[in-house]
Design a protein around this motif. Structure first.
Motif, PDB file in Angstrom:
ATOM      1  N   LYS A   1       0.819  -1.211   0.000  1.00 15.90           N
ATOM      2  CA  LYS A   1       0.000   0.000   0.000  1.00 15.90           C
ATOM      3  C   LYS A   1       0.858   1.268   0.000  1.00 15.90           C
ATOM      4  CE  LYS A   1      -4.183  -1.760   0.473  1.00 15.90           C
ATOM      5  NZ  LYS A   1      -5.505  -1.398   0.784  1.00 15.90           N
ATOM      6  N   GLN A   2       2.166   1.137   0.203  1.00 16.15           N
ATOM      7  CA  GLN A   2       3.057   2.290   0.109  1.00 16.15           C
ATOM      8  C   GLN A   2       3.177   2.767  -1.340  1.00 16.15           C
ATOM      9  OE1 GLN A   2       4.365   3.838   2.826  1.00 16.15           O
ATOM     10  NE2 GLN A   2       3.120   2.366   3.967  1.00 16.15           N
ATOM     11  N   TRP A   3       2.864   1.885  -2.280  1.00 17.80           N
ATOM     12  CA  TRP A   3       2.874   2.237  -3.695  1.00 17.80           C
ATOM     13  C   TRP A   3       1.544   2.919  -4.004  1.00 17.80           C
ATOM     14  CZ3 TRP A   3       6.882   0.829  -7.140  1.00 17.80           C
ATOM     15  CH2 TRP A   3       7.907   0.105  -6.538  1.00 17.80           C
ATOM     16  N   ARG A   4       1.584   4.176  -4.382  1.00 23.64           N
ATOM     17  CA  ARG A   4       0.374   4.959  -4.592  1.00 23.64           C
ATOM     18  C   ARG A   4      -0.543   4.354  -5.651  1.00 23.64           C
ATOM     19  NH1 ARG A   4       0.827  10.972  -6.649  1.00 23.64           N
ATOM     20  NH2 ARG A   4       0.918   9.900  -8.622  1.00 23.64           N
ATOM     21  N   GLY A   5       0.029   3.862  -6.720  1.00 23.19           N
ATOM     22  CA  GLY A   5      -0.779   3.279  -7.793  1.00 23.19           C
ATOM     23  C   GLY A   5      -1.533   2.038  -7.357  1.00 23.19           C
ATOM     24  N   ILE A   6      -0.947   1.287  -6.442  1.00 24.86           N
ATOM     25  CA  ILE A   6      -1.605   0.086  -5.941  1.00 24.86           C
ATOM     26  C   ILE A   6      -2.653   0.455  -4.888  1.00 24.86           C
ATOM     27  CG2 ILE A   6      -1.237  -2.050  -4.640  1.00 24.86           C
ATOM     28  CD1 ILE A   6       1.505  -2.215  -6.058  1.00 24.86           C
ATOM     29  N   ALA A   7      -2.325   1.395  -4.021  1.00 24.29           N
ATOM     30  CA  ALA A   7      -3.244   1.772  -2.949  1.00 24.29           C
ATOM     31  C   ALA A   7      -4.512   2.430  -3.494  1.00 24.29           C
ATOM     32  CB  ALA A   7      -2.550   2.719  -1.974  1.00 24.29           C
ATOM     33  N   THR A   8      -4.387   3.222  -4.556  1.00 26.64           N
ATOM     34  CA  THR A   8      -5.554   3.935  -5.084  1.00 26.64           C
ATOM     35  C   THR A   8      -6.144   3.272  -6.316  1.00 26.64           C
ATOM     36  OG1 THR A   8      -4.100   5.367  -6.358  1.00 26.64           O
ATOM     37  CG2 THR A   8      -4.809   6.149  -4.194  1.00 26.64           C
ATOM     38  N   ARG A   9      -5.487   2.255  -6.816  1.00 31.62           N
ATOM     39  CA  ARG A   9      -5.952   1.481  -7.974  1.00 31.62           C
ATOM     40  C   ARG A   9      -6.195   2.379  -9.188  1.00 31.62           C
ATOM     41  NH1 ARG A   9      -8.928  -3.938  -8.689  1.00 31.62           N
ATOM     42  NH2 ARG A   9      -8.503  -4.120 -10.886  1.00 31.62           N
ATOM     43  N   TYR A  10      -5.098   2.996  -9.644  1.00 33.93           N
ATOM     44  CA  TYR A  10      -5.176   3.861 -10.818  1.00 33.93           C
ATOM     45  C   TYR A  10      -5.337   3.068 -12.115  1.00 33.93           C
ATOM     46  CZ  TYR A  10      -3.779   8.026  -8.255  1.00 33.93           C
ATOM     47  OH  TYR A  10      -3.734   9.080  -7.395  1.00 33.93           O
TER      48      TYR A  10
ATOM     49  N   GLN B   1      -5.483  -6.759 -15.435  1.00 35.98           N
ATOM     50  CA  GLN B   1      -4.190  -7.284 -15.854  1.00 35.98           C
ATOM     51  C   GLN B   1      -3.060  -6.289 -15.533  1.00 35.98           C
ATOM     52  OE1 GLN B   1      -4.003  -8.170 -20.011  1.00 35.98           O
ATOM     53  NE2 GLN B   1      -2.107  -9.344 -19.816  1.00 35.98           N
ATOM     54  N   SER B   2      -3.278  -5.008 -15.777  1.00 36.17           N
ATOM     55  CA  SER B   2      -2.232  -4.030 -15.470  1.00 36.17           C
ATOM     56  C   SER B   2      -2.071  -3.847 -13.959  1.00 36.17           C
ATOM     57  CB  SER B   2      -2.520  -2.699 -16.159  1.00 36.17           C
ATOM     58  OG  SER B   2      -3.731  -2.156 -15.699  1.00 36.17           O
ATOM     59  N   TYR B   3      -3.169  -3.947 -13.209  1.00 36.25           N
ATOM     60  CA  TYR B   3      -3.077  -3.862 -11.748  1.00 36.25           C
ATOM     61  C   TYR B   3      -2.295  -5.052 -11.191  1.00 36.25           C
ATOM     62  CZ  TYR B   3      -4.476  -3.364  -6.880  1.00 36.25           C
ATOM     63  OH  TYR B   3      -4.463  -3.223  -5.515  1.00 36.25           O
ATOM     64  N   GLN B   4      -2.565  -6.234 -11.720  1.00 40.65           N
ATOM     65  CA  GLN B   4      -1.850  -7.432 -11.282  1.00 40.65           C
ATOM     66  C   GLN B   4      -0.363  -7.315 -11.625  1.00 40.65           C
ATOM     67  OE1 GLN B   4      -3.394 -11.029 -12.987  1.00 40.65           O
ATOM     68  NE2 GLN B   4      -2.368 -12.314 -11.483  1.00 40.65           N
ATOM     69  N   ALA B   5      -0.056  -6.735 -12.774  1.00 44.58           N
ATOM     70  CA  ALA B   5       1.338  -6.540 -13.152  1.00 44.58           C
ATOM     71  C   ALA B   5       2.029  -5.558 -12.206  1.00 44.58           C
ATOM     72  CB  ALA B   5       1.427  -6.042 -14.589  1.00 44.58           C
TER      73      ALA B   5
END
Length: 99
Positions: free
Chosen positions: A72-81, A86-90
Protein backbone atom coordinates in the motif's frame (compact mmCIF):
# COMPACT_ATOMS: atom_id res chain seq x y z
CA UNK A 1 -9.62 -23.55 -5.94
CA UNK A 2 -10.38 -23.55 -2.20
CA UNK A 3 -7.90 -22.61 0.48
CA UNK A 4 -6.85 -25.34 2.85
CA UNK A 5 -6.75 -23.04 5.86
CA UNK A 6 -8.06 -19.54 6.64
CA UNK A 7 -6.47 -17.25 9.22
CA UNK A 8 -8.73 -14.36 10.21
CA UNK A 9 -8.72 -11.49 12.65
CA UNK A 10 -11.36 -10.69 15.25
CA UNK A 11 -13.52 -8.93 12.67
CA UNK A 12 -14.11 -12.27 10.91
CA UNK A 13 -15.22 -13.96 14.10
CA UNK A 14 -18.86 -14.92 13.78
CA UNK A 15 -20.73 -18.16 14.03
CA UNK A 16 -22.00 -17.75 10.44
CA UNK A 17 -18.48 -17.45 9.01
CA UNK A 18 -17.17 -20.39 11.02
CA UNK A 19 -20.13 -22.53 9.94
CA UNK A 20 -19.71 -21.51 6.30
CA UNK A 21 -16.03 -22.50 6.38
CA UNK A 22 -16.76 -25.75 8.19
CA UNK A 23 -19.39 -26.79 5.62
CA UNK A 24 -16.86 -26.33 2.85
CA UNK A 25 -14.18 -28.33 4.64
CA UNK A 26 -11.88 -25.36 5.24
CA UNK A 27 -10.04 -25.32 8.56
CA UNK A 28 -9.70 -21.95 10.24
CA UNK A 29 -7.82 -20.04 12.89
CA UNK A 30 -9.81 -16.95 13.87
CA UNK A 31 -9.16 -14.88 16.99
CA UNK A 32 -12.06 -14.55 19.40
CA UNK A 33 -13.38 -11.18 20.54
CA UNK A 34 -13.21 -10.40 24.25
CA UNK A 35 -16.97 -9.85 24.50
CA UNK A 36 -17.59 -13.39 23.21
CA UNK A 37 -15.20 -14.80 25.80
CA UNK A 38 -17.03 -12.86 28.51
CA UNK A 39 -20.46 -13.98 27.31
CA UNK A 40 -19.39 -17.62 27.31
CA UNK A 41 -17.94 -17.27 30.82
CA UNK A 42 -21.13 -15.55 32.00
CA UNK A 43 -23.26 -18.43 30.70
CA UNK A 44 -21.14 -20.95 32.56
CA UNK A 45 -22.01 -24.57 31.78
CA UNK A 46 -24.73 -23.41 29.36
CA UNK A 47 -22.11 -21.63 27.26
CA UNK A 48 -20.53 -23.32 24.28
CA UNK A 49 -17.00 -24.60 24.08
CA UNK A 50 -14.38 -22.11 22.91
CA UNK A 51 -13.36 -22.48 19.25
CA UNK A 52 -10.03 -24.11 18.54
CA UNK A 53 -7.32 -21.45 18.32
CA UNK A 54 -3.66 -22.09 17.49
CA UNK A 55 -1.43 -19.16 18.44
CA UNK A 56 1.51 -20.42 16.36
CA UNK A 57 -0.59 -20.50 13.18
CA UNK A 58 -2.16 -17.11 13.95
CA UNK A 59 1.28 -15.50 14.11
CA UNK A 60 1.74 -16.22 10.40
CA UNK A 61 -1.09 -13.79 9.67
CA UNK A 62 1.23 -10.95 10.64
CA UNK A 63 3.52 -11.72 7.69
CA UNK A 64 0.67 -11.33 5.22
CA UNK A 65 -0.60 -8.14 6.87
CA UNK A 66 2.86 -6.55 6.74
CA UNK A 67 3.14 -7.48 3.06
CA UNK A 68 -0.17 -5.73 2.31
CA UNK A 69 0.97 -2.69 4.31
CA UNK A 70 4.18 -2.46 2.29
CA UNK A 71 2.31 -2.86 -0.99
CA UNK A 72 0.00 0.00 0.00
CA UNK A 73 3.06 2.29 0.11
CA UNK A 74 2.87 2.24 -3.69
CA UNK A 75 0.37 4.96 -4.59
CA UNK A 76 -0.78 3.28 -7.79
CA UNK A 77 -1.60 0.09 -5.94
CA UNK A 78 -3.24 1.77 -2.95
CA UNK A 79 -5.55 3.93 -5.08
CA UNK A 80 -5.95 1.48 -7.97
CA UNK A 81 -5.18 3.86 -10.82
CA UNK A 82 -4.92 1.03 -13.36
CA UNK A 83 -7.86 0.55 -15.70
CA UNK A 84 -7.58 -3.18 -16.22
CA UNK A 85 -7.14 -6.06 -13.81
CA UNK A 86 -4.19 -7.28 -15.85
CA UNK A 87 -2.23 -4.03 -15.47
CA UNK A 88 -3.08 -3.86 -11.75
CA UNK A 89 -1.85 -7.43 -11.28
CA UNK A 90 1.34 -6.54 -13.15
CA UNK A 91 1.87 -3.52 -10.87
CA UNK A 92 1.43 -5.71 -7.78
CA UNK A 93 3.89 -8.27 -9.19
CA UNK A 94 6.43 -5.55 -10.00
CA UNK A 95 6.13 -3.95 -6.56
CA UNK A 96 6.47 -7.39 -4.93
CA UNK A 97 9.63 -8.11 -6.91
CA UNK A 98 11.15 -4.76 -6.00
CA UNK A 99 10.42 -5.28 -2.30
Amino acid sequence: MRPGHVIGDKGCNSKAIRTWLRRRGVTHTIAERSDQVGNRARLGSRGSRPPVFDRQVYRHRNVVERCFDRLKQWRGIATRYDWTAQSYQAAVALASLLM
